[in-house]
Design an enzyme around this catalytic site. Structure first.
Site, PDB file in Angstrom:
ATOM      1  N   GLU A  50       0.804  -1.222   0.000  1.00 18.06           N
ATOM      2  CA  GLU A  50       0.000   0.000   0.000  1.00 18.06           C
ATOM      3  C   GLU A  50       0.836   1.270   0.000  1.00 18.06           C
ATOM      4  OE1 GLU A  50      -0.573  -2.634   1.882  1.00 18.06           O
ATOM      5  OE2 GLU A  50      -2.692  -3.208   1.714  1.00 18.06           O
ATOM      6  N   PHE A 112     -11.699  -7.142  13.956  1.00 18.12           N
ATOM      7  CA  PHE A 112     -10.652  -7.614  13.060  1.00 18.12           C
ATOM      8  C   PHE A 112     -10.304  -6.509  12.048  1.00 18.12           C
ATOM      9  CE2 PHE A 112      -9.453  -9.871   9.068  1.00 18.12           C
ATOM     10  CZ  PHE A 112      -8.201 -10.286   9.497  1.00 18.12           C
ATOM     11  N   GLN A 113      -9.032  -6.225  11.914  1.00 20.28           N
ATOM     12  CA  GLN A 113      -8.514  -5.193  11.009  1.00 20.28           C
ATOM     13  C   GLN A 113      -9.125  -3.825  11.243  1.00 20.28           C
ATOM     14  OE1 GLN A 113      -8.514  -6.878   6.971  1.00 20.28           O
ATOM     15  NE2 GLN A 113      -6.485  -7.684   7.443  1.00 20.28           N
ATOM     16  N   LYS A 162     -17.659  -0.566   5.970  1.00 24.01           N
ATOM     17  CA  LYS A 162     -18.087  -1.574   5.008  1.00 24.01           C
ATOM     18  C   LYS A 162     -19.600  -1.527   4.777  1.00 24.01           C
ATOM     19  CE  LYS A 162     -17.613  -6.143   3.283  1.00 24.01           C
ATOM     20  NZ  LYS A 162     -16.967  -7.435   3.312  1.00 24.01           N
ATOM     21  N   MET A 474      24.382   8.762   2.683  1.00 25.76           N
ATOM     22  CA  MET A 474      24.153  10.030   3.366  1.00 25.76           C
ATOM     23  C   MET A 474      24.417   9.884   4.866  1.00 25.76           C
ATOM     24  SD  MET A 474      23.639  13.100   2.789  1.00 25.76           S
ATOM     25  CE  MET A 474      22.635  13.810   1.504  1.00 25.76           C
TER      26      MET A 474
HETATM   27  C1  LIG Z   1      12.342   5.530   5.392  1.00 31.84           C
HETATM   28  C2  LIG Z   1      13.625   6.184   5.758  1.00 31.84           C
HETATM   29  N1  LIG Z   1      14.425   5.636   6.699  1.00 31.84           N
HETATM   30  C3  LIG Z   1      15.596   6.227   7.009  1.00 31.84           C
HETATM   31  C4  LIG Z   1      15.985   7.399   6.419  1.00 31.84           C
HETATM   32  C5  LIG Z   1      17.304   8.069   6.797  1.00 31.84           C
HETATM   33  N2  LIG Z   1      18.211   8.105   5.649  1.00 31.84           N
HETATM   34  C6  LIG Z   1      18.364   9.190   4.891  1.00 31.84           C
HETATM   35  S1  LIG Z   1      19.423   8.955   3.611  1.00 31.84           S
HETATM   36  C7  LIG Z   1      19.732   7.374   4.102  1.00 31.84           C
HETATM   37  C8  LIG Z   1      20.682   6.511   3.319  1.00 31.84           C
HETATM   38  C9  LIG Z   1      20.167   6.178   1.973  1.00 31.84           C
HETATM   39  O1  LIG Z   1      21.005   5.204   1.401  1.00 31.84           O
HETATM   40  P1  LIG Z   1      20.981   4.917  -0.149  1.00 31.84           P
HETATM   41  O2  LIG Z   1      19.588   4.747  -0.614  1.00 31.84           O
HETATM   42  O3  LIG Z   1      21.936   3.830  -0.445  1.00 31.84           O
HETATM   43  O4  LIG Z   1      21.465   6.300  -0.763  1.00 31.84           O
HETATM   44  P2  LIG Z   1      22.911   6.976  -0.747  1.00 31.84           P
HETATM   45  O5  LIG Z   1      22.896   7.999   0.331  1.00 31.84           O
HETATM   46  O6  LIG Z   1      23.921   5.919  -0.496  1.00 31.84           O
HETATM   47  O7  LIG Z   1      23.037   7.591  -2.091  1.00 31.84           O
HETATM   48  C10 LIG Z   1      19.009   7.065   5.259  1.00 31.84           C
HETATM   49  C11 LIG Z   1      19.095   5.777   5.953  1.00 31.84           C
HETATM   50  C12 LIG Z   1      15.100   7.947   5.468  1.00 31.84           C
HETATM   51  N3  LIG Z   1      15.354   9.096   4.862  1.00 31.84           N
HETATM   52  N4  LIG Z   1      13.940   7.320   5.142  1.00 31.84           N
END
Ligand SMILES: Cc1ncc(C[n+]2csc(CCOP(=O)(O)OP(=O)(O)O)c2C)c(N)n1
Ligand SMILES: [Mg+2]
Lengths: 577, 157
Positions: A50, A112-113, A162, A474
């Protein structure tokens, strides 16, 4: 005419002009699915999760400018959708989400749900409704679309029990118009405020236009171009605003903020007159508020009065549709003598010489920046680019200059990893003629991978550009700078074989490890018009995003690439992380 | 500064939780909140007392206006207004204290609405300050239980 609630709902959606619904069935919405089955004008896209449904509806809305629609079942269906709803809310995306609810007789009994959908989503929707009677469906749907698409847009949830979908009632057709005494999105642009703004502009010496997502969502691109050209002022754009003004134009200084250009941020810092257009002074833009734009008078144009004065005090606010306000400003300025800003441009051009986007290439490794530049070249700068969240997102924003609005699709406000792939699917459905590239990372792509299956089923060919640096890059960058290189949980061990993975989903997979293979691989991928191609590109694992304003610093205290005096951040800065 | 904010909103289910949720989500403070329907049964009036500097109050008013169910928001403090609060308090009385308690009640024009040998239940309406003063006029061990409605108010014009 007697119809059941589900049939009424589907007729309402039809009358609203809905062509695509992204959804996933379950007990509480079975009647709705039954009614949809009988409807030939609405295409339902069966996603695999979803969250993917809502992101896809979101991407569809961002590209088409229409309202995205998504349909989920009660309980886990709704909770899975919440991240998508919050993502759309943060970026003011028009969307209607319909969720099933348990029968009204058992609401509150931990059935439920059952979850309290209205309660759970309250803080991440523009508005939400609980509908317990078939009689209320038509009016509620009308209101939902009206609220979602007018004023400052945003997601609206309709939670329908529903029994309301089952009950047969008299249906008089979809209401033509709706009046709501408590919601009046139309605002008249104040001539007085326009005049005040003009008097600031007239006497400025270092003006700059700072344009945000509101210019894209408010379809104000034309007016923004006209204002910028007529005045000859420099313009900088936020991550959300990219494309509203052509990035390749000489008046464009590029993006501003944490990873913005040297010229943009310094111009903001030194400016004496900032014209903020549909931008909200987000903390990734302003950095340290105490050091933010110390010399500027600020004119703030926004549809949402609560955006004004929320973060930064302003000198003149002009509330209204960005488009209308800009046109009023353009008209008002026509009769005026504009300031001579040659000296200002000279200063800006000196900053440009710093060439803050330069990066060093290295023999034997592929630089992620090169990947984006090559993507730009191969697609002639004319693709829709969706992105996930991380370093790759910043590089895509920095190295793919967007010349048109609604081409750059990313989760700027919430920063939702997993957004890119389903958004690309929605984007492709919204504009099948354009190439769609999803720039993603080895971390992000694994959050919504399952949608590869949906993309096969519905023939939405996109090109997945996986910047595979083996890291949550990042996170790793921040740990390198601010946590003394203590790399806690930012390394991605045991990555899958993305080529085989893509193939197992029926798509094409290509792995690129050498720079000389990069361009041919991308050319080959984009030749495959009818196929989704997953291009897994091994990039320099240690590369960082520059320039950077470390948290706590001001716009004039940027860090540039290739400098050794690396980031220092103070305690208040770390709080901002 | 203390502000009294009057909100007219649709008498729809969930409207109260939208307002309460807004205050907690954005970290605004609520000193008191009262709500009931008005002479128009489709409208409720909510009166909120909050404390904050001008910027915060401005944001509160704007954010309230942004709620779809909200019809009108007035910062009563910014205009001529009347505010009242109702107090119900149980006071301990004995032979020694009775006359002193009763003279306080007279002074404040408070009404005994229920009386037993040892306890008076007293009603008093007035500005919050008056109610504070009234409660403070008694010793701590005389005040058995306090229930206040919170402030409601109207514009004078
Ligand atoms: C759902 C979610 N969880 C955690 C984060 C924190 N976060 C921001 S950037 C990042 C790393 C992303 O890694 P990747 O997709 O490999 O991209 P890169 O920075 O290596 O280009 C994280 C964990 C986020 N933005 N969204
Ligand atoms: Mg990565």
């Amino acid at each position: 005419m007697k119809l059941n609630g589900a049939q009424i709902l589907v007729d309402c959606l039809k009358s609203e002009g809905v062509k695509h619904i992204f959804g996933y069935p379950g007990g509480a919405v079975l009647h709705i699915y039954d009614a949809l089955n009988a409807c030939t004008v609405i295409d339902h896209i069966l996603v695999r999760h979803e969250q993917g449904a809502v992101h896809a509806a979101d991407g569809y809305a961002r590209v088409s400018g229409k309202c995205g629609v998504s349909l989920v079942t009660s309980g886990p269906g709704l909770t899975n959708a919440v991240t998508g709803i919050a993502t759309a809310y943060s970026d003011s995306i028009p969307m209607v989400v319909i969720s099933g609810q348990v029968p009204s007789a058992v609401i509150g009994s931990d059935a439920f749900q059952e979850v309290d959908a209205v309660g759970i989503t309250r803080s991440c929707v523009k508005h939400n409704f609980l509908v317990k009677s078939a009689d209320d469906i038509a009016e509620t749907v009308k209101k939902a679309f009206y609220i979602a698409t007018t004023g400052r847009p945003g997601p609206v949830l309709i939670d329908i029990t529903k029994d309301a979908t089952i009950a047969e009632v008299e249906y008089e057709g979809y209401p033509e118009a709706i009046e709501m005494r408590s919601y009046q999105p139309e605002v008249k642009v104040s001539a007085e405020q326009i005049a005040k703004a003009i008097s600031i502009i007239e006497t400025s010496k270092k003006p700059i236009i700072y344009s945000g997502g509101g210019s894209v969502i408010g379809n104000a691109s034309q007016a923004l171009r006209k204002l910028t050209r007529n005045t000859g002022f420099p313009i900088t754009q936020t991550l959300m605003g990219l494309g509203a003004y052509p990035a390749t134009d000489k008046q464009s200084l590029g993006m501003l903020g944490m990873h913005g250009t040297y010229e943009s941020n310094n111009a903001m810092h030194d400016s004496d007159c900032i014209i903020a257009v549909g931008a909200r002074f987000d903390d990734r833009i302003t950095g340290n508020l105490e050091k933010f734009c110390p010399y500027a008078k600020i004119i703030h144009i926004d549809i949402d009065p609560s955006s004004v004065g929320k973060v930064v005090g302003v000198d003149v606010s002009i509330i209204g549709q960005v488009n209308e306000v800009l046109n009023a400003l353009i008209l008002g300025l026509e009769a005026k003598k504009l300031p001579n800003i040659d000296a200002w441009w000279k200063q800006i051009n000196d900053w440009r010489l710093v060439d803050s986007m330069a990066y060093k290439t290295k023999q034997g490794v592929i630089k992620p920046q090169t990947v984006i530049e090559t993507l730009y070249e191969v697609t002639n700068g004319d693709a829709i680019v969706t992105s996930d969240v991380g370093q790759h997102q910043m590089w895509a924003a920095q190295y793919y200059p967007f010349d048109k609005p609604r081409r750059w699709i990313n989760s700027g406000g919430l920063g939702t990893m997993g957004f890119g792939l389903p958004a690309a699917m929605g984007a492709k459905l919204a504009d099948p003629d354009l190439d769609v590239a999803c720039v993603t990372g080895d971390g992000s792509i694994q959050m919504m991978l399952q949608e590869l299956s949906t993309m096969l089923q519905y023939h939405t060919p996109v090109k997945i550009i996986n910047i595979n640096n083996g890291y949550l890059g990042m996170v790793r960058q921040w740990q390198e700078f601010f946590y003394d290189k203590r790399y806690s949980m930012s390394y991605m061990d045991a990555l899958p074989d993305f080529v085989k993975l893509a193939e197992s989903y029926g798509h094409i997979g290509i792995r690129v490890e050498k720079e000389e293979d990069l361009k041919p691989a991308l050319i080959e991928a984009f030749k495959q018009k009818d196929r989704t191609v997953f291009i897994d590109i091994v990039t320099d694992p240690t590369e960082n995003v520059f320039p950077m304003i470390p948290s706590g610093a001001g716009h004039h205290e940027m860090l540039l690439a290739g400098r050794d005096d690396m980031a220092s951040t103070n305690d208040s800065g770390l709080n901002l992380v | 500064m203390r502000h009294i904010i009057s909100v007219q909103l649709e008498n729809a289910s969930g409207a109260l939780s939208r307002v309460a949720g807004l205050f907690s989500a954005r970290g605004f403070n609520i000193e008191s909140l009262t709500v009931a329907t008005t002479n128009d049964p489709t409208l409720s009036r909510m009166t909120i007392v909050s404390v904050g500097d001008d910027n915060i109050i401005e944001q509160i008013v704007k954010q309230l206006n942004k709620l779809i169910d909200v019809v009108k928001v007035t910062d009563l403090t910014a205009t001529e207004h009347i505010e009242r609060e109702l107090l119900l308090v149980k006071l301990a009385v004995n032979n020694d204290s009775q006359s002193k308690v009763e003279s306080q009640l007279d002074l404040y024009d408070a009404k005994i609405i229920d009386a037993s040998e040892e306890v008076y239940t007293v009603e008093l309406a007035g500005k919050s300050q008056k109610i504070n003063d009234f409660i403070n006029a008694f010793n701590a061990d005389e005040v058995l239980e306090v229930s206040r409605t919170g402030v409601t108010g109207v514009c004078q014009k």
